[in-house]
Design a protein around this motif. Structure first.
Motif, short mmCIF file in Angstrom:
data_model
loop_
_atom_site.label_atom_id
_atom_site.label_comp_id
_atom_site.label_asym_id
_atom_site.label_seq_id
_atom_site.Cartn_x
_atom_site.Cartn_y
_atom_site.Cartn_z
N ILE A 49 0.83 -1.20 0.00
CA ILE A 49 0.00 0.00 0.00
C ILE A 49 0.86 1.25 0.00
O ILE A 49 0.53 2.25 -0.66
N LEU A 50 2.00 1.23 0.70
CA LEU A 50 2.87 2.40 0.74
C LEU A 50 3.48 2.66 -0.64
O LEU A 50 3.62 3.81 -1.06
N LEU A 51 3.82 1.58 -1.36
CA LEU A 51 4.38 1.74 -2.70
C LEU A 51 3.36 2.34 -3.66
O LEU A 51 3.68 3.21 -4.48
N SER A 52 2.11 1.91 -3.53
CA SER A 52 1.06 2.45 -4.41
C SER A 52 0.75 3.90 -4.09
O SER A 52 0.23 4.62 -4.94
N LEU A 53 1.07 4.35 -2.88
CA LEU A 53 0.86 5.76 -2.52
C LEU A 53 2.00 6.65 -2.99
O LEU A 53 1.79 7.79 -3.39
N THR B 284 -3.28 21.82 -2.08
CA THR B 284 -2.85 21.52 -3.45
C THR B 284 -2.13 20.18 -3.52
O THR B 284 -2.37 19.37 -4.43
N SER B 285 -1.27 19.92 -2.56
CA SER B 285 -0.57 18.64 -2.53
C SER B 285 -1.54 17.48 -2.34
O SER B 285 -1.40 16.42 -2.98
N LEU B 286 -2.54 17.67 -1.48
CA LEU B 286 -3.53 16.62 -1.26
C LEU B 286 -4.32 16.34 -2.52
O LEU B 286 -4.57 15.18 -2.87
N MET B 287 -4.72 17.40 -3.23
CA MET B 287 -5.50 17.19 -4.45
C MET B 287 -4.68 16.51 -5.53
O MET B 287 -5.17 15.62 -6.23
N ILE B 288 -3.43 16.90 -5.69
CA ILE B 288 -2.58 16.25 -6.70
C ILE B 288 -2.38 14.78 -6.36
O ILE B 288 -2.40 13.91 -7.24
N MET B 289 -2.19 14.47 -5.08
CA MET B 289 -2.02 13.08 -4.67
C MET B 289 -3.27 12.27 -4.96
O MET B 289 -3.21 11.17 -5.55
N LEU B 290 -4.44 12.79 -4.57
CA LEU B 290 -5.69 12.07 -4.82
C LEU B 290 -5.96 11.93 -6.32
O LEU B 290 -6.44 10.88 -6.78
N LEU B 291 -5.65 12.97 -7.07
CA LEU B 291 -5.90 12.94 -8.51
C LEU B 291 -5.05 11.87 -9.20
O LEU B 291 -5.55 11.08 -10.00
N THR B 292 -3.77 11.81 -8.88
CA THR B 292 -2.89 10.82 -9.51
C THR B 292 -3.24 9.40 -9.07
O THR B 292 -3.23 8.47 -9.88
N ILE B 293 -3.57 9.22 -7.80
CA ILE B 293 -3.91 7.89 -7.31
C ILE B 293 -5.19 7.39 -7.96
O ILE B 293 -5.29 6.23 -8.39
N ASN B 294 -6.19 8.27 -8.06
CA ASN B 294 -7.47 7.87 -8.66
C ASN B 294 -7.31 7.52 -10.14
O ASN B 294 -7.89 6.54 -10.62
#
Length: 227
Positions: A20-24, A74-84
């Protein structure tokens, strides 16, 4: 081994080690790193333009006191956007389909906005629990209702993100399974199902982007009430 449609949402493991950490962390490696040149290349320019656009959209409702949260949001949105978005690729895992992870993101950030309001302006923050002009007999019930709606906000954030992504992934898997099963017997119906699958995939890409934006936008609106 029997597999079910929900096995795609189980956390991946390799030799008993959770990945899970690698996928994040892996999506962050796909962004180009800034260079020391005065003129950036096209990819870096597009990335910078998108970051400025996202930050502007999130910070418009907030006053100057809330602008210090810009980097976090902004960092949270970029992280969620790329993961999704990366979770839509074959043989990948979407961490945001896990309610535990979404709650781990939603609850501390919601609590931080609430504590910020209680520290800086406690009277104004507590005033949201009782709208102006409420009749006296309804005051206890209304305070209870507003308190419940306040406490349920992080749960709504986590469940909204989890439910939308989980439903989309399940629909894609169900329709793709039906297309493969109908191919030998009913090829015309199978082709029609594949067209529906293509349209659903495009819709799911839009949902992945919208849900990341909505998650962070709601947090910024919660912050707006407390600054």
């Amino acid at each position: 081994m029997n597999l079910s449609f929900f096995d795609q949402f189980s956390s991946p493991n390799l030799f008993g080690i959770p990945l899970i950490l690698l996928s994040l962390l892996f999506p962050a490696l796909l962004f180009p790193s800034p260079n020391n040149r005065w003129i950036n290349n096209r990819l870096s320019t597009i990335q910078t333009w998108l970051l400025h656009l996202i930050t502007k959209q999130l910070m418009v409702p907030l006053n100057k006191n809330g602008h210090k949260w810009a980097m976090m949001f902004t960092s949270l949105m970029i992280m969620l956007l790329t993961i999704n978005l990366l979770g839509l690729l074959p043989y990948t895992f979407t961490p945001t389909t896990q309610l535990s992870m979404n709650m781990a993101l939603a609850f501390p950030l919601w609590l931080a906005t609430l504590l910020t309001g209680l520290r800086n302006q406690p009277s104004a923050s507590l005033a949201h629990l009782l709208p102006e002009g409420t009749p006296t007999p309804l005051i206890p019930a209304l305070i209870l209702i507003e308190t419940t709606s306040l406490l349920i906000r992080p749960l709504a954030l986590g469940v909204r993100l989890t439910a939308n992504l989980t439903a989309g992934h399940l629909l894609i898997q169900l329709i793709s399974t039906a297309s493969i099963a109908l191919m030998p017997t009913l090829p015309a119906v199978s082709i029609l199902t594949m067209i529906i699958l293509l349209l659903l995939t495009i819709l799911e890409v839009a949902v992945a982007m919208i849900q990341a934006y909505v998650f962070v936008l709601l947090l910024s609106l919660y912050l707006q009430e407390n600054i």
